[in-house]
Design a protein around this motif. Structure first.
Motif, PDB file in Angstrom:
ATOM      1  N   CYS A  11       0.837  -1.210   0.000  1.00  0.00           N
ATOM      2  CA  CYS A  11       0.000   0.000   0.000  1.00  0.00           C
ATOM      3  C   CYS A  11       0.870   1.258   0.000  1.00  0.00           C
ATOM      4  N   LEU A  12       1.933   1.225   0.801  1.00  0.00           N
ATOM      5  CA  LEU A  12       2.838   2.366   0.871  1.00  0.00           C
ATOM      6  C   LEU A  12       3.468   2.646  -0.482  1.00  0.00           C
ATOM      7  N   ARG A  13       3.838   1.584  -1.199  1.00  0.00           N
ATOM      8  CA  ARG A  13       4.441   1.786  -2.522  1.00  0.00           C
ATOM      9  C   ARG A  13       3.459   2.453  -3.478  1.00  0.00           C
ATOM     10  N   SER A  14       2.180   2.110  -3.352  1.00  0.00           N
ATOM     11  CA  SER A  14       1.176   2.740  -4.210  1.00  0.00           C
ATOM     12  C   SER A  14       1.104   4.242  -3.950  1.00  0.00           C
ATOM     13  N   VAL A  15       1.177   4.642  -2.672  1.00  0.00           N
ATOM     14  CA  VAL A  15       1.145   6.070  -2.343  1.00  0.00           C
ATOM     15  C   VAL A  15       2.390   6.768  -2.876  1.00  0.00           C
ATOM     16  N   LEU A  16       3.535   6.138  -2.725  1.00  0.00           N
ATOM     17  CA  LEU A  16       4.774   6.755  -3.184  1.00  0.00           C
ATOM     18  C   LEU A  16       4.806   6.861  -4.700  1.00  0.00           C
ATOM     19  N   GLU A  17       4.231   5.893  -5.410  1.00  0.00           N
ATOM     20  CA  GLU A  17       4.168   5.997  -6.864  1.00  0.00           C
ATOM     21  C   GLU A  17       3.319   7.188  -7.295  1.00  0.00           C
ATOM     22  N   GLU A  18       2.302   7.523  -6.487  1.00  0.00           N
ATOM     23  CA  GLU A  18       1.404   8.621  -6.821  1.00  0.00           C
ATOM     24  C   GLU A  18       1.959   9.971  -6.396  1.00  0.00           C
ATOM     25  N   PHE A  19       2.633  10.010  -5.238  1.00  0.00           N
ATOM     26  CA  PHE A  19       3.037  11.301  -4.662  1.00  0.00           C
ATOM     27  C   PHE A  19       4.546  11.466  -4.489  1.00  0.00           C
ATOM     28  N   GLY A  20       5.308  10.393  -4.605  1.00  0.00           N
ATOM     29  CA  GLY A  20       6.714  10.446  -4.205  1.00  0.00           C
ATOM     30  C   GLY A  20       7.605  11.305  -5.062  1.00  0.00           C
ATOM     31  N   GLU A  21       7.273  11.466  -6.362  1.00  0.00           N
ATOM     32  CA  GLU A  21       8.141  12.204  -7.273  1.00  0.00           C
ATOM     33  C   GLU A  21       7.771  13.679  -7.390  1.00  0.00           C
ATOM     34  N   GLU A  22       6.786  14.125  -6.644  1.00  0.00           N
ATOM     35  CA  GLU A  22       6.354  15.511  -6.761  1.00  0.00           C
ATOM     36  C   GLU A  22       7.357  16.462  -6.118  1.00  0.00           C
ATOM     37  N   ALA A  23       7.444  17.680  -6.691  1.00  0.00           N
ATOM     38  CA  ALA A  23       8.325  18.725  -6.142  1.00  0.00           C
ATOM     39  C   ALA A  23       7.575  19.431  -5.016  1.00  0.00           C
ATOM     40  N   ARG A  24       7.458  18.744  -3.903  1.00  0.00           N
ATOM     41  CA  ARG A  24       6.672  19.284  -2.785  1.00  0.00           C
ATOM     42  C   ARG A  24       7.396  20.451  -2.131  1.00  0.00           C
ATOM     43  N   GLU A  25       6.606  21.407  -1.638  1.00  0.00           N
ATOM     44  CA  GLU A  25       7.173  22.590  -0.994  1.00  0.00           C
ATOM     45  C   GLU A  25       7.581  22.305   0.441  1.00  0.00           C
ATOM     46  N   ASP A  26       6.997  21.277   1.054  1.00  0.00           N
ATOM     47  CA  ASP A  26       7.294  20.966   2.447  1.00  0.00           C
ATOM     48  C   ASP A  26       7.528  19.466   2.553  1.00  0.00           C
ATOM     49  N   ASP A  27       8.259  19.050   3.588  1.00  0.00           N
ATOM     50  CA  ASP A  27       8.459  17.626   3.781  1.00  0.00           C
ATOM     51  C   ASP A  27       7.180  16.994   4.308  1.00  0.00           C
ATOM     52  N   ALA A  28       7.135  15.677   4.314  1.00  0.00           N
ATOM     53  CA  ALA A  28       5.925  14.976   4.727  1.00  0.00           C
ATOM     54  C   ALA A  28       6.293  13.632   5.328  1.00  0.00           C
ATOM     55  N   CYS A  29       5.429  13.165   6.218  1.00  0.00           N
ATOM     56  CA  CYS A  29       5.540  11.826   6.777  1.00  0.00           C
ATOM     57  C   CYS A  29       4.270  11.060   6.455  1.00  0.00           C
ATOM     58  N   LEU A  30       4.435   9.761   6.236  1.00  0.00           N
ATOM     59  CA  LEU A  30       3.333   8.903   5.821  1.00  0.00           C
ATOM     60  C   LEU A  30       3.438   7.589   6.571  1.00  0.00           C
ATOM     61  N   MET A  31       2.330   7.128   7.087  1.00  0.00           N
ATOM     62  CA  MET A  31       2.291   5.812   7.730  1.00  0.00           C
ATOM     63  C   MET A  31       1.025   5.081   7.265  1.00  0.00           C
ATOM     64  N   VAL A  32       1.222   3.857   6.784  1.00  0.00           N
ATOM     65  CA  VAL A  32       0.114   3.010   6.320  1.00  0.00           C
ATOM     66  C   VAL A  32      -0.043   1.867   7.302  1.00  0.00           C
ATOM     67  N   VAL A  33      -1.269   1.652   7.776  1.00  0.00           N
ATOM     68  CA  VAL A  33      -1.570   0.610   8.771  1.00  0.00           C
ATOM     69  C   VAL A  33      -2.631  -0.310   8.176  1.00  0.00           C
ATOM     70  N   ARG A  34      -2.312  -1.580   8.123  1.00  0.00           N
ATOM     71  CA  ARG A  34      -3.265  -2.585   7.600  1.00  0.00           C
ATOM     72  C   ARG A  34      -3.636  -3.533   8.733  1.00  0.00           C
ATOM     73  N   VAL A  35      -4.947  -3.707   8.935  1.00  0.00           N
ATOM     74  CA  VAL A  35      -5.449  -4.589   9.997  1.00  0.00           C
ATOM     75  C   VAL A  35      -5.442  -6.019   9.477  1.00  0.00           C
ATOM     76  N   GLY A  36      -4.730  -6.894  10.206  1.00  0.00           N
ATOM     77  CA  GLY A  36      -4.626  -8.284   9.793  1.00  0.00           C
ATOM     78  C   GLY A  36      -5.785  -9.104  10.308  1.00  0.00           C
ATOM     79  N   SER A  37      -5.697 -10.403  10.049  1.00  0.00           N
ATOM     80  CA  SER A  37      -6.757 -11.320  10.478  1.00  0.00           C
ATOM     81  C   SER A  37      -6.163 -12.575  11.076  1.00  0.00           C
TER      82      SER A  37
END
Length: 497
Positions: free
Chosen positions: A471-497
Motif C-alpha cells: 500500500c505504501l508503494r502505491s502512495v509513493l508511486e502517486e506522490f513520491g516524485e512531486e516537487a513538494r514545498e514541504d516535507d511529509a511523513c506517511l504511515m500506512v496501517v493494515r489490519v490483519g486477520s
C-alpha cells in the motif's frame, strides 16, 4: 545612442543569457580598443600616440575586469556593488573614434595644452613625463586631481613623489623607477598615496623609458590611474565570497545535524512491521519520510508506531513549524515526551493536552499539528485525538473516507485547552493512512482537496494489496516524485486477520 552594455543595471539580476550577451559585447569592444592600440603602437615615436597606446592598455585592462565580473554574475558568485570597469568611463559601442579625441586630449594636457573635461575615464587617469636631461616635469590636470595637489604648486619630481607615498609602499615605487631608468624595464605596479586632504588612494602606474639616439634614457613617461574604488570593490567581492562560504558551511553543518537528529529519533524500522500481534487483529505498519523539493529543508515532521506495555499499539504522526536544527530538536523533545506518556498509560486526548502545554512553555516556541491513535487489538478499536491535523483515512472494501475529526487546536496555539477523543471500530483488511499535510498539498493550489481526492482514489489498489508495504508503494508511486514545498511523513496501517 549609448550601448546597452553600459545602461543602468536592473534591480533584479539579469538572466544567464543576457549576461552571456554582455560578455560577448565586452569581448567585441575589447577587440576594437585593441585595434586602436595596435595602430598607436605602430607610431610609437609620436608622444601623443604613445599616450593613446597606454590608455588603450588601461581600457583593455578594465574591459577584462568587467568581463570577469560578468562571468562571476553568470556563475552565481557575489558581485561587487560597483562594476570594475566603471561603465561611464568607457566609449559607446561601435564608436572607437571616441578614443582618439579622449586620448589626444590627455596627451595634450601632458604637454601643457588645456585638457578637455569629459567626465569619462580621464577623470581618474593622469599622465606624466620626467625629462632627465632638462629636469622638466609635465603633469596632466587629471594627475593633480588624483594626488589632490594644487595646480599652482606644480608637478612633483621623481625625488618628491615618495613624500606622498605610504612608507611601506615607498620601496616598491623606488624599485619600479630605478628598474625603468637604469635597466630600461617597463613600469607596472601599484602604491598608495596620502593626499593633502589626508585621503589614502591606491594608484596604478604604468610607464616606459624614452631613449635618445644613443640608446640612453632621456626621459620617463607614465600613466597613473586611481584604482581605489576598484580595489575596494575587489575587497567587497572577496569578503562577500568569504561570508557566503562561511554561511554555506554553517548551513551544511546545520543540515547534517538536523538529518542525524531526525534519523536518530524516527523509528529505525524500514518496511512492514507487525504490532499488537497478541490480539485477533494485529497491525501491519509501514512508514516513510518524504523530503521537500529542496533537500536543505529538513523539517519537524515525524511518524511513530510503538507497542505499549498493555499490548495496545500507539500510532502517531505530527508536524512542527520551521526547518533545520531548531525544528528537529523540538520534534525530538515532543516525540520523546509523547512516547513516555503513552507508555505511562495516558490516553490520546489527555496526551495531546500535555504536549500542548510542553510546546507552549518551550524555550523554542513553535506551532505543531499532531495525531495520536491508540489501537486495542482485542476489542479492535481505535481511540484517537488530534491537534489541527488531517484526519486518518479509512479504506474498506475498495473505497476510502476520512474519519470524523474530534475537536482539537494546534499544539502551542493556546495554553490549557482540552482535546476530544473519538473511537472507531476496525475490521480485518481495513487500511488506515496517517499523514502530515505536506503529502497532499499541491504547489500553488489553495487547500489540500485535490491531493486528498487523489489519495482516496487509491482505494482499489489498497484492496488488492497483500500488506502495508505494498500500500505504501502505491502512495509513493502517486506522490513520491512531486516537487513538494514541504516535507511529509506517511504511515500506512493494515489490519490483519
Amino acid at each position: 545612442m549609448p550601448s546597452p552594455l553600459f545602461a543602468d543595471r536592473p534591480a533584479q539580476p539579469p538572466e544567464p543569457g543576457a549576461v552571456d550577451a554582455l560578455i560577448s559585447q565586452t569581448s567585441r569592444l575589447r577587440g576594437e580598443v585593441d585595434a586602436v592600440r595596435r595602430d598607436a603602437a605602430a607610431h610609437d615615436d609620436d608622444p601623443r600616440l604613445r599616450w593613446q597606446r597606454a590608455l588603450c592598455d588601461l581600457a583593455m585592462h578594465q574591459l577584462d575586469e568587467l568581463s570577469a565580473q560578468f562571468g562571476q554574475l553568470r556563475d552565481g558568485a557575489p558581485a561587487a556593488t560597483q562594476p570594475a570597469a566603471h561603465p561611464a568611463d568607457l566609449p559607446p559601442e561601435d564608436d572607437a573614434s571616441v578614443f582618439d579625441g579622449a586620448f589626444t586630449s590627455d596627451a595634450g594636457a601632458a604637454y601643457g595644452e588645456a585638457p578637455v573635461s569629459t567626465g569619462s575615464l580621464l577623470t581618474r587617469v593622469g599622465s606624466a613625463e620626467w625629462n632627465l636631461l632638462t629636469d622638466e616635469v609635465s603633469w596632466s590636470d587629471e594627475l593633480f586631481q588624483i594626488f589632490g595637489r594644487a595646480r599652482e604648486r606644480g608637478p612633483m619630481s621623481l625625488d618628491e613623489m615618495p613624500t606622498m607615498v605610504l612608507p611601506e609602499d615607498q620601496p616598491r615605487l623606488q624599485a619600479m623607477v630605478t628598474d625603468c631608468l637604469i635597466d630600461g624595464k617597463p613600469i607596472d605596479g601599484e602604491f598608495r598615496i596620502v593626499r593633502t586632504d589626508a585621503a589614502v588612494r591606491t594608484v596604478h602606474m604604468t610607464g616606459e623609458p624614452v631613449l635618445d639616439a644613443d640608446g640612453c634614457t632621456a626621459s620617463m613617461w607614465a600613466v597613473l590611474r586611481d584604482v581605489s574604488e576598484l580595489r575596494r570593490s575587489e575587497r567587497a567581492v572577496r569578503e562577500s565570497r568569504d561570508s557566503l562560504e562561511q554561511s554555506r558551511h554553517v548551513e551544511r553543518t546545520e543540515r547534517r545535524v538536523a538529518v542525524e537528529l531526525q534519523e536518530a529519533v524516527l523509528p529505525p524500522w524500514r518496511g512492514s512491521l507487525r504490532f499488537a500481534h497478541d490480539g485477533p487483529a494485529p497491525l501491519d505498519v509501514a512508514g516513510h519520510y518524504l523530503p521537500a523539493a529542496s533537500t536543505d529543508l529538513i523539517g519537524g515532521d515525524w511518524y511513530d508506531a510503538l507497542t505499549l506495555p498493555s499490548g495496545d499499539a500507539l500510532l502517531t504522526v505530527g508536524d512542527l513549524t520551521g526547518h533545520g536544527v531548531a525544528a528537529t530538536s523540538s520534534m525530538a523533545m515532543l516525540l520523546g515526551a509523547l512516547r513516555g506518556m503513552a507508555v505511562a498509560g495516558i490516553r490520546p486526548g489527555a496526551l495531546m493536552g500535555h504536549l500542548n502545554q510542553l510546546l507552549d512553555s518551550s524555550g523554542q516556541p513553535a506551532l505543531g499539528s499532531a495525531m495520536c491513535c491508540r489501537y486495542d487489538p482485542v476489542a479492535q478499536t481505535l481511540v484517537w485525538a488530534q491537534a489541527g491535523h488531517p484526519a486518518p483515512l479509512l479504506f474498506r472494501g475498495g473505497t476510502g473516507r476520512p474519519l470524523r475529526r474530534p475537536e482539537g487546536v494546534l499544539l502551542g496555539a493556546t495554553p490549557r485547552v482540552a482535546y476530544e477523543e473519538t473511537e472507531t471500530r476496525l475490521r480485518p483488511g481495513d487500511v488506515l493512512v496517517l499523514h502530515t499535510d505536506g503529502l497532499t498539498r499541491t504547489p500553488g493550489a489553495i487547500g489540500d482537496e485535490a491531493g486528498l481526492v487523489r489519495l482516496l482514489a487509491l482505494a482499489p489498489r489498497f484492496a488488492e494489496a497483500r500488506d502495508a508495504q505494498e500500500c505504501l508503494r502505491s502512495v509513493l508511486e502517486e506522490f513520491g516524485e512531486e516537487a513538494r514545498e514541504d516535507d511529509a511523513c506517511l504511515m500506512v496501517v493494515r489490519v490483519g486477520s
